[in-house]
Design a protein around this motif. Sequence first.
Motif, PDB file in Angstrom:
ATOM      1  N   THR A 127      55.334  33.751  57.545  1.00 50.15           N
ATOM      2  CA  THR A 127      56.156  33.546  58.726  1.00 50.15           C
ATOM      3  C   THR A 127      55.453  34.141  59.933  1.00 50.15           C
ATOM      4  O   THR A 127      54.631  35.041  59.811  1.00 50.15           O
ATOM      5  N   SER A 161      61.843  34.238  63.733  1.00 48.97           N
ATOM      6  CA  SER A 161      60.785  34.024  62.749  1.00 48.97           C
ATOM      7  C   SER A 161      60.755  32.559  62.343  1.00 48.97           C
ATOM      8  O   SER A 161      61.797  31.954  62.107  1.00 48.97           O
ATOM      9  N   PRO A 169      58.333  29.439  60.006  1.00 51.82           N
ATOM     10  CA  PRO A 169      57.273  29.268  59.006  1.00 51.82           C
ATOM     11  C   PRO A 169      55.914  29.158  59.673  1.00 51.82           C
ATOM     12  O   PRO A 169      55.732  28.388  60.612  1.00 51.82           O
ATOM     13  N   TYR A 170      54.974  29.939  59.180  1.00 52.87           N
ATOM     14  CA  TYR A 170      53.650  29.988  59.807  1.00 52.87           C
ATOM     15  C   TYR A 170      52.857  28.705  59.574  1.00 52.87           C
ATOM     16  O   TYR A 170      52.293  28.140  60.495  1.00 52.87           O
TER      17      TYR A 170
END
Length: 286
Positions: free
Chosen positions: A57, A180, A182-183
Motif C-alpha cells: 500500500t 492508503s 494499493p501500491y
Amino acid sequence: MSTPKYVEQRNRVLLGNLPDDFLRVGSSSVEENSTNASSQPRHIAQHPQQNCAQPNTATQLTLGVIQAQLAKNYSLTKMDPYVRIRIGHSVFETHTDIRGGKFPNWNKTITSYLPRGIKTIHIEVFDEHTLTPDERIAYADYVLTDEALQGKFIDTWVPLSGKQGEEKEGSINITVYIRSVPYWSSVMPAAAPLMVVPQPTFGCWPYYVAGQPVSVGYPVGQQPLQNPNYHYPVQQTQPYQPSEDDIKQLQEMFPTYDREVIIGVLENFRGNKDEAITSLLALSDK
C-alpha cells in the motif's frame, strides 16, 4: 590429476541433499524457520507461513489549494498569483489567477503520493510576470498533523511569510485528505508488466522479465494468465501460396492476363476463387 584438496572441496560443494524450499520465493532454510518459529509468539508460530505476497500500500495525499488572502499588492497593477507546491521531490503548480490581486482563487486539487517520512508540505505563492522573472511574494511550510495522517479531512488557513515578516503576508486556504491505496495498481506505470501471485493450485511460481508478459503455471483446461496492460506483439500471418491447379484454372478462364497478375489476385483473396474471378472480371470491364 586432481589434488586431494580439490576433491575434498568438490565433494563438499556438490554432495548433499538440498532443502525442500530451495530457490522458493519468500522461504528460508529449515533451520532458520525453526529458529524464527521458536522466537515468535504462540499464535503466530502455530500457523505456517503461506507462500502469498500481501498487497503493498502507498499513502495518497489529496491536497486542495482553494484561495488566499495576501497582505500586500507587489505590482503596479493587480498581481497574477499562482501557487507552487513541493511534496518530497515532487513539484506541482496551480494555474495563474489573472488579476487576482490580494484575493486570488484557484480551487486546484493536487493528488500525490506521500513518501515515507515526509510530513511537511512546502507552499510558495508567486506573482507571474511577462517580461521579467516571476516574483515569490509569500511562502509557508505546512506540517501534517496527526489528525491528517490518520485520515481525517482537514480544511485550514496557513499563515504566509515574506517581506512583511514571519507569518505576516496573509494566509492561504488548503484542504488535506490522506488515505492508503494499493501500491501496485496505482503507482506502477500502466505499461509495466503485472506481477501475478499464483494460487495454491498452480504448479509453479511466476518469473519476471522486464518488458515481457508474466508467465505462470496454470491447471489443465484453464487459460494462462495474461497481463492486460502489456501490448502483445501482433502475430504476423504467413503469406498465402496459391496452388498450381488454381493458377492454371484461372489462366484458362482469363488467357489475356499474365501469370503474375493471377497469382497476385489469388494471394490477395487467400485462395477464394469466386472473389478472384469477380475481381478479374471487374478489371476486364475497365
